[in-house]
Design a protein around this motif. Structure first.
Motif, PDB file in Angstrom:
ATOM      1  N   ARG A 101       0.743  -1.248   0.092  1.00 17.23           N
ATOM      2  CA  ARG A 101       0.045   0.188  -0.056  1.00 17.23           C
ATOM      3  C   ARG A 101       0.885   1.179  -0.117  1.00 17.23           C
ATOM      4  O   ARG A 101       1.204   1.891   1.237  1.00 17.23           O
ATOM      5  CB  ARG A 101      -0.953   0.028   1.148  1.00 17.23           C
ATOM      6  N   GLN A 109      -5.241   1.768  -7.842  1.00 10.19           N
ATOM      7  CA  GLN A 109      -6.791   1.691  -7.399  1.00 10.19           C
ATOM      8  C   GLN A 109      -7.674   2.474  -8.374  1.00 10.19           C
ATOM      9  O   GLN A 109      -8.449   2.016  -8.852  1.00 10.19           O
ATOM     10  CB  GLN A 109      -6.837   2.139  -5.762  1.00 10.19           C
ATOM     11  N   GLN A 112      -7.909   1.204 -11.834  1.00 12.63           N
ATOM     12  CA  GLN A 112      -8.825  -0.207 -12.118  1.00 12.63           C
ATOM     13  C   GLN A 112     -10.067   0.416 -11.940  1.00 12.63           C
ATOM     14  O   GLN A 112     -11.036  -0.054 -12.780  1.00 12.63           O
ATOM     15  CB  GLN A 112      -8.762  -0.936 -10.713  1.00 12.63           C
ATOM     16  N   VAL A 113     -10.453   1.560 -11.202  1.00 10.02           N
ATOM     17  CA  VAL A 113     -11.557   2.053 -11.307  1.00 10.02           C
ATOM     18  C   VAL A 113     -12.263   2.726 -12.403  1.00 10.02           C
ATOM     19  O   VAL A 113     -13.428   2.400 -13.055  1.00 10.02           O
ATOM     20  CB  VAL A 113     -11.871   3.298 -10.103  1.00 10.02           C
ATOM     21  N   ALA A 116     -12.910  -0.164 -14.850  1.00  7.50           N
ATOM     22  CA  ALA A 116     -14.271  -0.569 -14.246  1.00  7.50           C
ATOM     23  C   ALA A 116     -15.202   0.117 -14.955  1.00  7.50           C
ATOM     24  O   ALA A 116     -16.396  -0.448 -15.197  1.00  7.50           O
ATOM     25  CB  ALA A 116     -14.459  -0.896 -12.999  1.00  7.50           C
ATOM     26  N   PRO A 125     -13.938 -10.706 -12.474  1.00  8.01           N
ATOM     27  CA  PRO A 125     -13.095 -11.062 -11.571  1.00  8.01           C
ATOM     28  C   PRO A 125     -11.876 -11.487 -12.013  1.00  8.01           C
ATOM     29  O   PRO A 125     -10.609 -10.941 -11.262  1.00  8.01           O
ATOM     30  CB  PRO A 125     -13.756 -12.037 -11.046  1.00  8.01           C
ATOM     31  N   GLU A 126     -11.630 -12.179 -13.278  1.00 11.10           N
ATOM     32  CA  GLU A 126     -10.422 -12.705 -13.665  1.00 11.10           C
ATOM     33  C   GLU A 126      -9.479 -11.413 -14.020  1.00 11.10           C
ATOM     34  O   GLU A 126      -8.421 -11.588 -13.754  1.00 11.10           O
ATOM     35  CB  GLU A 126     -10.495 -13.674 -14.969  1.00 11.10           C
ATOM     36  N   HIS A 128      -9.826  -8.526 -13.283  1.00 13.50           N
ATOM     37  CA  HIS A 128      -9.713  -7.360 -12.207  1.00 13.50           C
ATOM     38  C   HIS A 128      -8.441  -8.133 -11.535  1.00 13.50           C
ATOM     39  O   HIS A 128      -7.352  -7.335 -11.142  1.00 13.50           O
ATOM     40  CB  HIS A 128     -11.017  -7.573 -11.327  1.00 13.50           C
ATOM     41  N   SER A 129      -8.198  -9.393 -11.371  1.00 10.09           N
ATOM     42  CA  SER A 129      -7.170 -10.075 -10.415  1.00 10.09           C
ATOM     43  C   SER A 129      -5.868 -10.048 -11.436  1.00 10.09           C
ATOM     44  O   SER A 129      -4.897  -9.660 -10.898  1.00 10.09           O
ATOM     45  CB  SER A 129      -7.462 -11.480 -10.532  1.00 10.09           C
TER      46      SER A 129
ATOM     47  N   GLU B  27     -20.886 -10.386  -5.166  1.00  7.35           N
ATOM     48  CA  GLU B  27     -19.650  -9.811  -6.046  1.00  7.35           C
ATOM     49  C   GLU B  27     -18.702  -9.496  -5.161  1.00  7.35           C
ATOM     50  O   GLU B  27     -17.331  -9.966  -5.764  1.00  7.35           O
ATOM     51  CB  GLU B  27     -20.313  -8.888  -6.937  1.00  7.35           C
ATOM     52  N   ARG B  31     -14.864 -11.515  -5.296  1.00  5.38           N
ATOM     53  CA  ARG B  31     -13.562 -10.829  -5.805  1.00  5.38           C
ATOM     54  C   ARG B  31     -12.378 -10.869  -4.641  1.00  5.38           C
ATOM     55  O   ARG B  31     -11.226 -11.140  -5.277  1.00  5.38           O
ATOM     56  CB  ARG B  31     -13.849  -9.524  -6.360  1.00  5.38           C
ATOM     57  N   ILE B  34     -11.033 -14.216  -4.807  1.00 10.05           N
ATOM     58  CA  ILE B  34     -10.407 -14.373  -6.237  1.00 10.05           C
ATOM     59  C   ILE B  34      -8.993 -13.490  -6.432  1.00 10.05           C
ATOM     60  O   ILE B  34      -7.950 -13.906  -6.794  1.00 10.05           O
ATOM     61  CB  ILE B  34     -11.480 -13.887  -7.574  1.00 10.05           C
ATOM     62  N   VAL B  35      -9.207 -11.964  -6.248  1.00 13.67           N
ATOM     63  CA  VAL B  35      -8.091 -11.409  -6.620  1.00 13.67           C
ATOM     64  C   VAL B  35      -7.120 -11.453  -5.210  1.00 13.67           C
ATOM     65  O   VAL B  35      -5.859 -11.314  -5.703  1.00 13.67           O
ATOM     66  CB  VAL B  35      -8.399  -9.971  -6.353  1.00 13.67           C
ATOM     67  N   TYR B  36      -7.359 -11.638  -4.178  1.00  6.77           N
ATOM     68  CA  TYR B  36      -6.551 -11.961  -2.994  1.00  6.77           C
ATOM     69  C   TYR B  36      -6.851 -13.242  -2.297  1.00  6.77           C
ATOM     70  O   TYR B  36      -7.272 -13.463  -1.224  1.00  6.77           O
ATOM     71  CB  TYR B  36      -6.855 -11.055  -1.944  1.00  6.77           C
ATOM     72  N   PRO B  52     -12.437 -19.252 -10.004  1.00  6.53           N
ATOM     73  CA  PRO B  52     -13.154 -18.127  -9.993  1.00  6.53           C
ATOM     74  C   PRO B  52     -14.614 -18.324 -10.021  1.00  6.53           C
ATOM     75  O   PRO B  52     -15.738 -18.000  -9.501  1.00  6.53           O
ATOM     76  CB  PRO B  52     -12.650 -17.278 -11.063  1.00  6.53           C
ATOM     77  N   THR B  53     -15.031 -19.545 -11.003  1.00  4.75           N
ATOM     78  CA  THR B  53     -16.368 -19.693 -11.359  1.00  4.75           C
ATOM     79  C   THR B  53     -17.027 -20.533 -10.013  1.00  4.75           C
ATOM     80  O   THR B  53     -18.203 -20.310  -9.619  1.00  4.75           O
ATOM     81  CB  THR B  53     -16.562 -20.657 -12.651  1.00  4.75           C
ATOM     82  N   LEU B  56     -17.664 -17.537  -7.477  1.00  6.21           N
ATOM     83  CA  LEU B  56     -18.873 -16.805  -7.726  1.00  6.21           C
ATOM     84  C   LEU B  56     -20.224 -17.391  -7.732  1.00  6.21           C
ATOM     85  O   LEU B  56     -20.924 -16.869  -7.286  1.00  6.21           O
ATOM     86  CB  LEU B  56     -18.766 -16.245  -9.289  1.00  6.21           C
ATOM     87  N   ASP B 109     -11.568  -1.533  -1.027  1.00  6.95           N
ATOM     88  CA  ASP B 109     -11.116  -1.166  -2.411  1.00  6.95           C
ATOM     89  C   ASP B 109     -11.995  -1.980  -3.433  1.00  6.95           C
ATOM     90  O   ASP B 109     -12.269  -1.595  -4.372  1.00  6.95           O
ATOM     91  CB  ASP B 109      -9.648  -1.447  -2.659  1.00  6.95           C
ATOM     92  N   ILE B 110     -12.162  -3.132  -3.219  1.00  8.40           N
ATOM     93  CA  ILE B 110     -12.663  -4.087  -3.881  1.00  8.40           C
ATOM     94  C   ILE B 110     -14.208  -3.719  -4.255  1.00  8.40           C
ATOM     95  O   ILE B 110     -14.865  -3.731  -5.311  1.00  8.40           O
ATOM     96  CB  ILE B 110     -12.926  -5.621  -3.588  1.00  8.40           C
ATOM     97  N   ILE B 113     -14.468  -1.022  -6.725  1.00 14.02           N
ATOM     98  CA  ILE B 113     -14.345  -1.498  -7.899  1.00 14.02           C
ATOM     99  C   ILE B 113     -15.512  -2.116  -8.406  1.00 14.02           C
ATOM    100  O   ILE B 113     -15.987  -1.959  -9.602  1.00 14.02           O
ATOM    101  CB  ILE B 113     -13.312  -2.433  -8.119  1.00 14.02           C
TER     102      ILE B 113
END
Lengths: 147, 147
Positions: A101, A109, A112-113, A116, A125-126, A128-129, B27, B31, B34-36, B52-53, B56, B109-110, B113
């Motif tokens: 951070r 961040q 990414q916004v 999005a 999600p994929e 995003h990751s 969601e 995420r 998935i992302v972390y 991910p599938t 979700l 943060d997620i 997004i």
């Protein structure tokens, strides 16, 4: 670590911007300045009004650099070597205790916004990751030479 | 003492009125996992989190996401007393759940997004700035009772 699939997704997402890269860069910076006001301290000489030429110009630079990084995604360290020197020795953007951070993460961040808001559901999600991992990798490389 | 302008409150409640707590919560939590992926450590008993599938579609993830975001809704009803609102939950997350507060910032943060992808253009820079402030304060309130 960025997998082959991650790299593909990042390139795909970037490809969907279709020429809007400059707008994306300017918008990401604008959002960063508004969501994280301390980041403005690195740009005391900037005109911070909406649509400012300086913000647009800098956004364009940032996005061009990211574009280059994406084209050289297999060798980020080398591709970003110059910028890494610049951020460490000249700009010295605060890395805040060296955890992921730090100021560059605020830009990540906001980027990414912007992605999005432009891609909506397509910013899966994929994706995003993958982008999150990529931006972390970029931030890491830029922080490499701090000490 | 946190200060919210009337405009900030409007940007929060106005958007919140258009959010499906169930969808958005599901969601956001999905995420996060998935992302972390290391955050999956808190959800060993959730069953299939292998892709991910799977994440979700996982009913426990959806249910828990809804729970988390419903609690967020409580914060929005009590913007002037986030600390009070989250006091018990803060103790719970520390004493029983043993969750590193860094995870609250990640989820915040997620969520941003997810909102950005959902509301696209309507998720303006001004909107994002207020919401980043909100998620930061919620994360702070949740971390407050840690010892």
């Amino acid at each position: 670590m960025l997998t082959a699939e991650d790299k593909k997704l990042v390139q795909q997402i970037w490809g969907k911007l279709g020429g809007a890269e400059e707008d994306v860069g300017a918008e990401a910076l604008w959002r960063m300045f508004h969501s994280y006001p301390p980041t403005k301290t690195y740009f005391p000489h900037f005109d911070m009004s909406p649509g400012s030429d300086q913000i647009r110009g800098h956004g364009k630079k940032v996005v061009a650099a990211l574009g280059t990084a994406i084209k050289n995604i297999d060798n980020l360290s080398q591709a970003l070597s110059e910028l890494s020197n610049l951020h460490a020795y000249n700009l010295r953007v605060d890395p805040v205790n060296f955890k992921p951070r730090f100021s560059l993460q605020f830009l990540a961040q906001c980027l990414q916004v912007v992605l999005a808001t432009r891609l909506g559901k397509e910013y899966s999600p994929e994706a995003h990751s993958a982008v999150d991992k990529f931006m972390s990798a970029v931030a890491s490389v830029l922080a490499e030479k701090y000490r | 003492m946190v200060h919210w302008t009337a405009e900030e409150k409007q940007l929060i409640t106005g958007l919140w009125g258009r959010v499906s707590v169930e969808e958005c919560g599901a969601e956001a939590l999905a995420r996060l996992l998935i992302v972390y992926p290391w955050t999956q450590r808190f959800f060993d008993n959730f069953g299939n989190l292998s892709s991910p599938t799977a994440i979700l579609g996982n009913p426990k993830v959806r249910a828990h996401g809804k729970k988390v975001l419903t609690s967020f809704g409580e914060a929005i009803k009590n913007l002037d007393n986030l600390k009070g609102t989250y006091s018990k939950l803060s103790e719970l997350h520390c004493d029983k759940l043993h969750v590193d507060p860094e995870n609250f910032r990640l989820l915040g943060d997620i969520l941003i997004i997810v909102l950005a992808a959902h509301f696209t253009k309507d998720f303006t820079p001004a909107c994002q700035a207020v919401w980043q402030k909100l998620v930061g304060l919620v994360a702070h309130a949740l971390a407050r009772k840690y010892h």
